[in-house]
Write a protein that holds these residues in place. Structure first.
Motif, PDB file in Angstrom:
ATOM      1  N   ALA A 102     -19.191 -54.657  28.215  1.00 41.57           N
ATOM      2  CA  ALA A 102     -19.931 -55.390  29.247  1.00 41.57           C
ATOM      3  C   ALA A 102     -19.971 -54.590  30.544  1.00 41.57           C
ATOM      4  CB  ALA A 102     -19.294 -56.756  29.469  1.00 41.57           C
ATOM      5  N   ARG A 103     -18.858 -53.966  30.893  1.00 43.65           N
ATOM      6  CA  ARG A 103     -18.840 -53.142  32.112  1.00 43.65           C
ATOM      7  C   ARG A 103     -19.765 -51.939  31.971  1.00 43.65           C
ATOM      8  NH1 ARG A 103     -13.306 -54.249  31.743  1.00 43.65           N
ATOM      9  NH2 ARG A 103     -12.942 -52.204  30.798  1.00 43.65           N
ATOM     10  N   ALA A 104     -19.746 -51.321  30.786  1.00 42.08           N
ATOM     11  CA  ALA A 104     -20.614 -50.160  30.565  1.00 42.08           C
ATOM     12  C   ALA A 104     -22.079 -50.561  30.643  1.00 42.08           C
ATOM     13  CB  ALA A 104     -20.299 -49.531  29.216  1.00 42.08           C
ATOM     14  N   ASP A 105     -22.408 -51.723  30.030  1.00 41.27           N
ATOM     15  CA  ASP A 105     -23.795 -52.205  30.102  1.00 41.27           C
ATOM     16  C   ASP A 105     -24.204 -52.469  31.549  1.00 41.27           C
ATOM     17  OD1 ASP A 105     -24.226 -52.071  27.394  1.00 41.27           O
ATOM     18  OD2 ASP A 105     -23.664 -54.150  27.013  1.00 41.27           O
ATOM     19  N   ALA A 106     -23.283 -53.117  32.279  1.00 40.00           N
ATOM     20  CA  ALA A 106     -23.603 -53.427  33.681  1.00 40.00           C
ATOM     21  C   ALA A 106     -23.777 -52.157  34.501  1.00 40.00           C
ATOM     22  CB  ALA A 106     -22.492 -54.297  34.278  1.00 40.00           C
ATOM     23  N   THR A 107     -22.944 -51.168  34.266  1.00 36.61           N
ATOM     24  CA  THR A 107     -23.029 -49.911  35.006  1.00 36.61           C
ATOM     25  C   THR A 107     -24.346 -49.196  34.702  1.00 36.61           C
ATOM     26  OG1 THR A 107     -20.617 -49.660  35.002  1.00 36.61           O
ATOM     27  CG2 THR A 107     -21.934 -47.674  35.382  1.00 36.61           C
ATOM     28  N   LEU A 108     -24.703 -49.163  33.412  1.00 37.18           N
ATOM     29  CA  LEU A 108     -25.957 -48.502  33.036  1.00 37.18           C
ATOM     30  C   LEU A 108     -27.152 -49.261  33.596  1.00 37.18           C
ATOM     31  CD1 LEU A 108     -25.292 -47.400  29.355  1.00 37.18           C
ATOM     32  CD2 LEU A 108     -25.761 -45.923  31.305  1.00 37.18           C
ATOM     33  N   GLU A 109     -27.094 -50.586  33.529  1.00 39.32           N
ATOM     34  CA  GLU A 109     -28.199 -51.386  34.053  1.00 39.32           C
ATOM     35  C   GLU A 109     -28.362 -51.156  35.549  1.00 39.32           C
ATOM     36  OE1 GLU A 109     -29.625 -56.079  34.335  1.00 39.32           O
ATOM     37  OE2 GLU A 109     -27.854 -55.497  33.154  1.00 39.32           O
ATOM     38  N   GLN A 110     -27.246 -51.101  36.263  1.00 38.04           N
ATOM     39  CA  GLN A 110     -27.308 -50.849  37.698  1.00 38.04           C
ATOM     40  C   GLN A 110     -27.861 -49.455  37.982  1.00 38.04           C
ATOM     41  OE1 GLN A 110     -23.586 -51.298  39.711  1.00 38.04           O
ATOM     42  NE2 GLN A 110     -24.392 -50.695  41.715  1.00 38.04           N
ATOM     43  N   VAL A 140     -13.540 -44.407  28.815  1.00 41.44           N
ATOM     44  CA  VAL A 140     -14.764 -44.215  28.036  1.00 41.44           C
ATOM     45  C   VAL A 140     -15.632 -43.186  28.733  1.00 41.44           C
ATOM     46  CG1 VAL A 140     -16.790 -45.351  27.052  1.00 41.44           C
ATOM     47  CG2 VAL A 140     -14.649 -46.628  27.340  1.00 41.44           C
ATOM     48  N   PRO A 141     -16.247 -42.263  27.992  1.00 45.22           N
ATOM     49  CA  PRO A 141     -17.163 -41.312  28.612  1.00 45.22           C
ATOM     50  C   PRO A 141     -18.291 -42.043  29.324  1.00 45.22           C
ATOM     51  CG  PRO A 141     -16.654 -40.662  26.369  1.00 45.22           C
ATOM     52  CD  PRO A 141     -16.077 -42.025  26.553  1.00 45.22           C
ATOM     53  N   PRO A 142     -18.745 -41.525  30.435  1.00 42.04           N
ATOM     54  CA  PRO A 142     -19.799 -42.208  31.189  1.00 42.04           C
ATOM     55  C   PRO A 142     -21.139 -42.159  30.452  1.00 42.04           C
ATOM     56  CG  PRO A 142     -19.357 -40.049  32.134  1.00 42.04           C
ATOM     57  CD  PRO A 142     -18.314 -40.269  31.082  1.00 42.04           C
ATOM     58  N   GLY A 143     -22.011 -43.071  30.829  1.00 43.35           N
ATOM     59  CA  GLY A 143     -23.376 -43.037  30.326  1.00 43.35           C
ATOM     60  C   GLY A 143     -23.539 -43.682  28.961  1.00 43.35           C
ATOM     61  N   ARG A 144     -24.685 -43.342  28.350  1.00 46.62           N
ATOM     62  CA  ARG A 144     -25.053 -43.955  27.079  1.00 46.62           C
ATOM     63  C   ARG A 144     -24.106 -43.544  25.947  1.00 46.62           C
ATOM     64  NH1 ARG A 144     -29.925 -46.337  27.618  1.00 46.62           N
ATOM     65  NH2 ARG A 144     -31.155 -45.748  29.455  1.00 46.62           N
ATOM     66  N   ALA A 145     -23.561 -42.334  26.019  1.00 45.95           N
ATOM     67  CA  ALA A 145     -22.639 -41.885  24.973  1.00 45.95           C
ATOM     68  C   ALA A 145     -21.387 -42.768  24.948  1.00 45.95           C
ATOM     69  CB  ALA A 145     -22.242 -40.423  25.204  1.00 45.95           C
ATOM     70  N   GLY A 146     -20.891 -43.092  26.125  1.00 46.13           N
ATOM     71  CA  GLY A 146     -19.723 -43.961  26.186  1.00 46.13           C
ATOM     72  C   GLY A 146     -20.035 -45.351  25.667  1.00 46.13           C
ATOM     73  N   ARG A 147     -21.204 -45.882  26.043  1.00 37.75           N
ATOM     74  CA  ARG A 147     -21.583 -47.204  25.560  1.00 37.75           C
ATOM     75  C   ARG A 147     -21.738 -47.205  24.037  1.00 37.75           C
ATOM     76  NH1 ARG A 147     -26.928 -50.123  27.771  1.00 37.75           N
ATOM     77  NH2 ARG A 147     -27.888 -48.323  26.740  1.00 37.75           N
ATOM     78  N   MET A 148     -22.322 -46.142  23.489  1.00 32.64           N
ATOM     79  CA  MET A 148     -22.473 -46.053  22.041  1.00 32.64           C
ATOM     80  C   MET A 148     -21.112 -46.020  21.348  1.00 32.64           C
ATOM     81  SD  MET A 148     -24.598 -46.102  19.598  1.00 32.64           S
ATOM     82  CE  MET A 148     -26.116 -45.806  20.533  1.00 32.64           C
ATOM     83  N   ARG A 149     -20.182 -45.262  21.952  1.00 34.11           N
ATOM     84  CA  ARG A 149     -18.842 -45.209  21.361  1.00 34.11           C
ATOM     85  C   ARG A 149     -18.184 -46.589  21.375  1.00 34.11           C
ATOM     86  NH1 ARG A 149     -14.054 -41.466  23.748  1.00 34.11           N
ATOM     87  NH2 ARG A 149     -15.399 -39.766  22.961  1.00 34.11           N
ATOM     88  N   LEU A 150     -18.340 -47.308  22.481  1.00 34.89           N
ATOM     89  CA  LEU A 150     -17.759 -48.649  22.572  1.00 34.89           C
ATOM     90  C   LEU A 150     -18.365 -49.589  21.534  1.00 34.89           C
ATOM     91  CD1 LEU A 150     -17.534 -49.158  26.426  1.00 34.89           C
ATOM     92  CD2 LEU A 150     -15.616 -49.120  24.816  1.00 34.89           C
ATOM     93  N   ARG A 151     -19.659 -49.504  21.337  1.00 37.95           N
ATOM     94  CA  ARG A 151     -20.298 -50.371  20.354  1.00 37.95           C
ATOM     95  C   ARG A 151     -19.788 -50.079  18.947  1.00 37.95           C
ATOM     96  NH1 ARG A 151     -26.639 -50.529  22.416  1.00 37.95           N
ATOM     97  NH2 ARG A 151     -26.311 -52.125  24.036  1.00 37.95           N
ATOM     98  N   ARG A 152     -19.642 -48.787  18.638  1.00 39.94           N
ATOM     99  CA  ARG A 152     -19.118 -48.440  17.305  1.00 39.94           C
ATOM    100  C   ARG A 152     -17.683 -48.927  17.149  1.00 39.94           C
ATOM    101  NH1 ARG A 152     -21.989 -43.379  18.052  1.00 39.94           N
ATOM    102  NH2 ARG A 152     -20.051 -42.427  18.804  1.00 39.94           N
ATOM    103  N   SER A 153     -16.886 -48.752  18.191  1.00 35.87           N
ATOM    104  CA  SER A 153     -15.493 -49.203  18.125  1.00 35.87           C
ATOM    105  C   SER A 153     -15.411 -50.711  17.978  1.00 35.87           C
ATOM    106  CB  SER A 153     -14.730 -48.758  19.380  1.00 35.87           C
ATOM    107  OG  SER A 153     -14.678 -47.345  19.469  1.00 35.87           O
ATOM    108  N   LEU A 154     -16.261 -51.433  18.695  1.00 35.64           N
ATOM    109  CA  LEU A 154     -16.260 -52.888  18.613  1.00 35.64           C
ATOM    110  C   LEU A 154     -16.681 -53.359  17.226  1.00 35.64           C
ATOM    111  CD1 LEU A 154     -15.891 -55.604  19.978  1.00 35.64           C
ATOM    112  CD2 LEU A 154     -18.231 -55.408  20.868  1.00 35.64           C
ATOM    113  N   GLU A 155     -17.705 -52.739  16.664  1.00 40.96           N
ATOM    114  CA  GLU A 155     -18.135 -53.099  15.316  1.00 40.96           C
ATOM    115  C   GLU A 155     -17.023 -52.823  14.300  1.00 40.96           C
ATOM    116  OE1 GLU A 155     -21.672 -50.893  14.653  1.00 40.96           O
ATOM    117  OE2 GLU A 155     -22.882 -52.061  16.073  1.00 40.96           O
ATOM    118  N   ALA A 156     -16.356 -51.688  14.453  1.00 45.74           N
ATOM    119  CA  ALA A 156     -15.268 -51.356  13.538  1.00 45.74           C
ATOM    120  C   ALA A 156     -14.111 -52.345  13.663  1.00 45.74           C
ATOM    121  CB  ALA A 156     -14.776 -49.932  13.811  1.00 45.74           C
ATOM    122  N   ALA A 157     -13.798 -52.736  14.886  1.00 49.32           N
ATOM    123  CA  ALA A 157     -12.707 -53.696  15.097  1.00 49.32           C
ATOM    124  C   ALA A 157     -13.055 -55.049  14.489  1.00 49.32           C
ATOM    125  CB  ALA A 157     -12.417 -53.831  16.584  1.00 49.32           C
ATOM    126  N   ARG A 158     -14.285 -55.481  14.652  1.00 47.82           N
ATOM    127  CA  ARG A 158     -14.693 -56.769  14.075  1.00 47.82           C
ATOM    128  C   ARG A 158     -14.690 -56.718  12.557  1.00 47.82           C
ATOM    129  NH1 ARG A 158     -19.693 -57.802  18.329  1.00 47.82           N
ATOM    130  NH2 ARG A 158     -18.470 -58.896  19.936  1.00 47.82           N
TER     131      ARG A 158
END
Length: 206
Positions: free
Chosen positions: A178-186, A6-24
């Motif tokens: 979750a890892r992306a959120d934790a990384t960004l939060e840190q 996943v791309p680092p930062g907020r862009a990667g987290r946004m991509r993961l969220r879109r992918s997760l929503e699409a999968a659900r």
């Protein structure tokens, strides 16, 4: 299983969220498809059992009349019966949730020509008519059997896809998010600490 790249930062987290929503959403849609397929498949299975019983019953009836006719006139009585043209089968196709399958099958058994020799006795006459009914019943059974098999195979495929999404892909995306959120939060926490240090150092200079 390899971790998602996943791309680092907020862009990667946004991509993961879109992918997760699409999968659900995909899993929910497949669940609804599966329910429709199961209902239709069960109806076809019941129709298949009924059609098979009808076919076997008509076949037994035809064989009973044939045995009676042969007892009366002997096997040579069959030699006197002219060969009929082959029966014609017509299949009407349809689709259920994208699965193409037979809807109905009708079998046309040619009528006897007026000049053809008649059966040697009444039993053989009944046998002839009963076998024609059995052929038509066999065509109906074959159609519903093929439809039930096609939908049954799609039920299995759809169930496997739902399982793959629910048990593997969605949890994998959730872990990655979750890892992306934790990384960004840190990272945000570390940035805040650095800003406080910088602010304190600036104050101390003054």
């Amino acid at each position: 299983m390899a971790e998602l790249r996943v791309p680092p930062g907020r862009a990667g987290r946004m991509r993961l969220r879109r992918s997760l929503e699409a999968a659900r959403r995909g899993a929910d849609l497949l669940d609804r498809k599966l329910q429709i397929l199961r209902t239709r498949h069960e109806a076809l299975r019941q129709a298949e059992r009924t059609a098979e019983e009808d076919w076997h019953r008509r076949l037994r009836e035809a064989e009973t009349w044939l045995r009676r006719g042969l007892l009366l006139s002997g096997e040579e009585a069959l030699d006197a019966v002219a060969c009929r043209p082959p029966a014609e089968l017509e299949i009407v196709w349809t689709a259920t949730m994208g699965v193409r399958h037979p809807r109905t099958a009708s079998c046309t058994v040619p009528e006897r020509d007026p000049g053809d020799p008649a059966p040697a006795n009444t039993a053989l006459f009944h046998a002839e008519a009963a076998y024609a009914d059995a052929v038509r019943a066999a065509a109906e059974y074959a159609a519903v059997h093929a439809a039930a098999r096609a939908l049954g195979e799609e039920v299995l495929r759809t169930r496997q896809r739902v399982r793959a999404l629910r048990r593997h892909w969605v949890p994998r995306l959730e872990r990655a998010l979750a890892r992306a959120d934790a990384t960004l939060e840190q990272g945000e926490h570390e940035d805040a600490v650095r800003r406080r240090w910088a602010a304190n150092a600036l104050e101390n200079r003054h």
